[in-house]
Motif scaffolding. Sequence first.
Motif, PDB file in Angstrom:
ATOM      1  N   GLU A 103     -10.768 -86.343 121.813  1.00 31.98           N
ATOM      2  CA  GLU A 103     -11.455 -85.384 122.681  1.00 31.98           C
ATOM      3  C   GLU A 103     -12.037 -84.232 121.877  1.00 31.98           C
ATOM      4  O   GLU A 103     -13.151 -83.766 122.160  1.00 31.98           O
ATOM      5  CB  GLU A 103     -10.483 -84.849 123.738  1.00 31.98           C
ATOM      6  CG  GLU A 103     -10.112 -85.871 124.801  1.00 31.98           C
ATOM      7  CD  GLU A 103      -8.942 -85.446 125.662  1.00 31.98           C
ATOM      8  OE1 GLU A 103      -8.694 -86.090 126.691  1.00 31.98           O
ATOM      9  OE2 GLU A 103      -8.261 -84.456 125.305  1.00 31.98           O
ATOM     10  N   ARG A 104     -11.297 -83.784 120.871  1.00 28.71           N
ATOM     11  CA  ARG A 104     -11.811 -82.702 120.026  1.00 28.71           C
ATOM     12  C   ARG A 104     -13.040 -83.151 119.260  1.00 28.71           C
ATOM     13  O   ARG A 104     -14.046 -82.427 119.191  1.00 28.71           O
ATOM     14  CB  ARG A 104     -10.727 -82.210 119.053  1.00 28.71           C
ATOM     15  CG  ARG A 104     -11.209 -81.028 118.190  1.00 28.71           C
ATOM     16  CD  ARG A 104     -10.403 -80.905 116.919  1.00 28.71           C
ATOM     17  NE  ARG A 104     -10.569 -82.023 116.018  1.00 28.71           N
ATOM     18  CZ  ARG A 104     -11.619 -82.224 115.238  1.00 28.71           C
ATOM     19  NH1 ARG A 104     -12.646 -81.379 115.256  1.00 28.71           N
ATOM     20  NH2 ARG A 104     -11.690 -83.272 114.433  1.00 28.71           N
ATOM     21  N   LEU A 136     -15.036 -80.295 127.747  1.00 32.02           N
ATOM     22  CA  LEU A 136     -13.576 -80.385 127.674  1.00 32.02           C
ATOM     23  C   LEU A 136     -13.109 -80.888 129.042  1.00 32.02           C
ATOM     24  O   LEU A 136     -13.046 -80.119 129.997  1.00 32.02           O
ATOM     25  CB  LEU A 136     -12.950 -79.017 127.357  1.00 32.02           C
ATOM     26  CG  LEU A 136     -13.360 -78.360 126.036  1.00 32.02           C
ATOM     27  CD1 LEU A 136     -12.655 -77.019 125.870  1.00 32.02           C
ATOM     28  CD2 LEU A 136     -13.054 -79.269 124.846  1.00 32.02           C
ATOM     29  N   TRP A 176      -6.715 -80.351 123.573  1.00 30.07           N
ATOM     30  CA  TRP A 176      -7.375 -81.645 123.442  1.00 30.07           C
ATOM     31  C   TRP A 176      -6.534 -82.632 122.653  1.00 30.07           C
ATOM     32  O   TRP A 176      -5.631 -82.263 121.899  1.00 30.07           O
ATOM     33  CB  TRP A 176      -8.708 -81.449 122.746  1.00 30.07           C
ATOM     34  CG  TRP A 176      -8.666 -80.482 121.584  1.00 30.07           C
ATOM     35  CD1 TRP A 176      -7.739 -80.408 120.580  1.00 30.07           C
ATOM     36  CD2 TRP A 176      -9.568 -79.404 121.356  1.00 30.07           C
ATOM     37  NE1 TRP A 176      -8.017 -79.373 119.718  1.00 30.07           N
ATOM     38  CE2 TRP A 176      -9.140 -78.737 120.165  1.00 30.07           C
ATOM     39  CE3 TRP A 176     -10.714 -78.947 122.009  1.00 30.07           C
ATOM     40  CZ2 TRP A 176      -9.813 -77.635 119.641  1.00 30.07           C
ATOM     41  CZ3 TRP A 176     -11.377 -77.847 121.482  1.00 30.07           C
ATOM     42  CH2 TRP A 176     -10.927 -77.204 120.311  1.00 30.07           C
ATOM     43  N   THR A 177      -6.828 -83.926 122.810  1.00 26.98           N
ATOM     44  CA  THR A 177      -6.390 -84.930 121.858  1.00 26.98           C
ATOM     45  C   THR A 177      -7.407 -84.939 120.722  1.00 26.98           C
ATOM     46  O   THR A 177      -8.497 -84.363 120.826  1.00 26.98           O
ATOM     47  CB  THR A 177      -6.329 -86.318 122.509  1.00 26.98           C
ATOM     48  OG1 THR A 177      -7.661 -86.689 122.923  1.00 26.98           O
ATOM     49  CG2 THR A 177      -5.399 -86.330 123.717  1.00 26.98           C
ATOM     50  N   GLN A 217      -7.302 -81.952 130.459  1.00 30.82           N
ATOM     51  CA  GLN A 217      -6.706 -81.045 129.488  1.00 30.82           C
ATOM     52  C   GLN A 217      -5.993 -79.888 130.182  1.00 30.82           C
ATOM     53  O   GLN A 217      -5.091 -79.262 129.618  1.00 30.82           O
ATOM     54  CB  GLN A 217      -7.777 -80.542 128.525  1.00 30.82           C
ATOM     55  CG  GLN A 217      -8.353 -81.670 127.679  1.00 30.82           C
ATOM     56  CD  GLN A 217      -9.491 -81.239 126.777  1.00 30.82           C
ATOM     57  OE1 GLN A 217      -9.481 -80.147 126.230  1.00 30.82           O
ATOM     58  NE2 GLN A 217     -10.478 -82.103 126.612  1.00 30.82           N
TER      59      GLN A 217
END
Length: 279
Positions: A135-136, A232, A131-132, A236
């Motif tokens: 995103e996390r 997610l 993830w970025t 990714q």
Amino acid sequence: MSAEVTFALPSPYGPRTATVRYHREGSGSPLLLLHGIGHHWQAWGPVLPALAARHEVVAVDLPGFGTSPALPDGVPYGLEAAVPTVGAFCAALGIERPHVAGNSLGGLLALGLGRAGLARSVTALSPAGFWTEPERRYAFAVLAGMRLGARTLPRSAVERLARSAAGRALLVSSIYARPGRRSPEGAIGETRALREATGFAPTLAAGRSVRFTGDVPGVPVTIAWGTRDRLLVRRQGLRALHEIPGARLVRLPGCGHVPMSDDPELVGRVILDGCAAAA
């Protein structure tokens, strides 16, 4: 067959022990199944018949999840400690280099086992760690909200909601694209597992700094991502392929973050193909 095993934790956490409960069925080369955060081994139920027809399947309740007790005080839940702990569990069962399939957190662990030389093949379904930071944070916020809901809803309300497809959508649509396909018993069981998971908070805390970087050399790797994964997101998977250029990247059309219930036939075939690649 459901059972449990108590084993010595690897250095530097010994001589303390961990106890892990697991389900075992089928015959053939061993296949280890690892669930995601807040889940339990029953997440694999829809694909177990197909997998057990070809392999000796061991589906695990990771420490602090399902019915497995938490790790002893002072033993971390991060990837660096979890990989040798799962390796010690396999050794206690007499399993050497199994095929490993994992979902989400379990997919991250599967890749870690492959990189450590402890897996014969790896199939990772929507694995964590690619993830970025935004995103996390989003994924962790959703997970924390699911946990709050599971702990807040009275059990009677969970049972009532699980009786209808619309109610199951309210309970589990964050991780399933087709929540109506989940059985009432399955939705109730995984809501309870999320509510009672003693390993949830320390695992989430440890995951804040996790990024999977580097290759998994010498091991066939399959990365599979649901096209309707809302936790997610599927881009990714391209990052995972960049880190592991020899991996096979597979789309799971119409599947969510936990795809085993959304399309059992497809997911079972992807896992079996990943195992066959090791031949």
